[in-house]
Design a protein around this motif. Structure first.
Motif, short mmCIF file in Angstrom:
data_model
loop_
_atom_site.label_atom_id
_atom_site.label_comp_id
_atom_site.label_asym_id
_atom_site.label_seq_id
_atom_site.Cartn_x
_atom_site.Cartn_y
_atom_site.Cartn_z
N LYS A 103 0.67 -1.10 -0.07
CA LYS A 103 0.00 0.02 -0.03
C LYS A 103 0.98 1.14 0.03
N LEU A 104 2.00 1.18 0.65
CA LEU A 104 3.00 2.48 0.55
C LEU A 104 3.28 2.76 -0.54
N VAL A 105 3.67 1.72 -1.37
CA VAL A 105 4.65 1.93 -2.78
C VAL A 105 3.56 2.05 -3.90
N PHE A 106 2.31 1.71 -3.61
CA PHE A 106 1.21 1.71 -4.83
C PHE A 106 1.17 2.87 -5.62
N PRO A 107 1.27 4.20 -5.04
CA PRO A 107 0.79 5.27 -5.70
C PRO A 107 1.84 5.83 -6.69
N PHE A 108 3.27 4.86 -6.47
CA PHE A 108 4.35 5.34 -7.33
C PHE A 108 4.33 4.22 -8.56
N ILE A 109 3.64 3.45 -8.40
CA ILE A 109 3.47 2.35 -9.64
C ILE A 109 3.37 3.18 -11.07
N ALA A 110 3.87 2.62 -12.07
CA ALA A 110 3.35 3.33 -13.39
C ALA A 110 2.01 2.71 -13.52
N LYS A 111 1.38 3.44 -14.38
CA LYS A 111 -0.11 3.38 -14.88
C LYS A 111 0.06 3.04 -16.36
N GLU A 112 -0.15 1.77 -16.92
CA GLU A 112 -0.39 1.36 -18.52
C GLU A 112 0.88 2.04 -19.17
N GLY A 166 4.34 -2.87 -12.14
CA GLY A 166 4.18 -3.79 -11.17
C GLY A 166 5.22 -3.23 -10.04
N ILE A 167 5.43 -4.32 -8.92
CA ILE A 167 6.37 -3.65 -7.76
C ILE A 167 7.50 -4.71 -7.98
N VAL A 193 10.21 -1.90 -4.37
CA VAL A 193 10.58 -0.95 -5.10
C VAL A 193 9.33 -0.52 -6.20
N ALA A 194 8.90 0.67 -6.36
CA ALA A 194 8.04 1.12 -7.50
C ALA A 194 8.41 2.62 -7.78
N THR A 195 8.41 2.69 -9.07
CA THR A 195 8.53 3.80 -9.96
C THR A 195 7.86 4.10 -11.06
N ASP A 196 7.80 5.14 -11.56
CA ASP A 196 7.09 5.50 -12.73
C ASP A 196 7.97 6.11 -13.79
#
Length: 224
Positions: free
Chosen positions: A29-38, A46-47, A60-63
């Motif tokens: 839940k912490l990293v979800f907002p930073f996941i790239a979208k489509e 993904g993470i 790790v998550a990054t867009d």
């Protein structure tokens, strides 16, 4: 005979499947907002779960414009993997008693404190690809505490929302270089450690306006 053979194969595949990763659900839940979208760079959708040499894992998550890393000292990963996360699963990611469990056949689920399935993600959640080495853009050399540079306010807002929801404080660290990211750390999230970065914008906003009237000397107290 053919149907029986297919059933046997399915049973064998299910038997061969085993747990390859388990992490604290709150980290998701912490990293979800930073996941790239489509994103066409599908591996960013993904993470990344990566085992650490000293034990535990980092998530790790990054867009491409910002990134977040969470260290789960109690997490487990047999190998480095990328896992897609369904938005519908987030309602089960708010408790530190829950975990995200990933199986070798791609099945993934959020489980409760006694390993009971709470939400099984549809399909194969494993994402093929090579996740970028986040340490190549997130460094800690030459940083001092503070905020400097032009930033996307939405990205800054997301970092503040995360700190409000999960931690008890957030600290920012910066350099004078526009090419260096603004780093931040969160505290007060139990056993988890969180470190993030927001890339600065290269735009025409160079600072305070030169056209603003200069301060004039006051002639009376009323003008002060």
């Amino acid at each position: 005979m053919t149907n029986q053979s297919a059933a046997q194969q399915a049973t064998e595949a299910s038997t061969d499947s085993h747990l390859i990763a388990r992490i604290n659900a709150v980290a998701v839940k912490l990293v979800f907002p930073f996941i790239a979208k489509e994103d066409i760079r599908y591996y960013l959708n993904g993470i990344n779960i990566r085992p650490l040499p000293e034990g535990g894992v980092m998530i790790v998550a990054t867009d491409g414009h910002r990134a977040i890393v969470v260290r789960d000292p109690n997490g487990f990963a047999e190998e480095e993997i990328i896992v897609a996360i369904s938005k519908d699963a987030l309602k089960h990611a708010g408790s530190a008693k829950n975990t995200l469990d990933v199986m070798s056949d791609g099945q993934s689920m959020f489980s409760g404190k006694v390993a009971e399935p709470l939400f099984i993600q549809p399909g194969n959640a494993l994402v093929d690809g090579i996740f970028p080495r986040i340490e190549s853009v997130m460094n800690m050399k030459g940083y001092t505490e503070g905020i400097q540079g032009s930033l996307n306010p939405r990205y800054l807002y997301d970092a503040l929302v995360i700190s409000k929801s999960f931690g008890d404080s957030i600290r920012f660290f910066t350099t004078k270089s526009e090419s260096d990211a603004l780093n931040f750390t969160l505290s007060g999230i139990g056993d988890l450690e969180c470190f993030g970065a927001i890339m600065k914008k290269r735009d025409l906003n160079t600072g305070l306006p030169a056209w603003f009237p200069k301060k004039q000397a006051a002639n009376t107290l009323a003008e002060v």
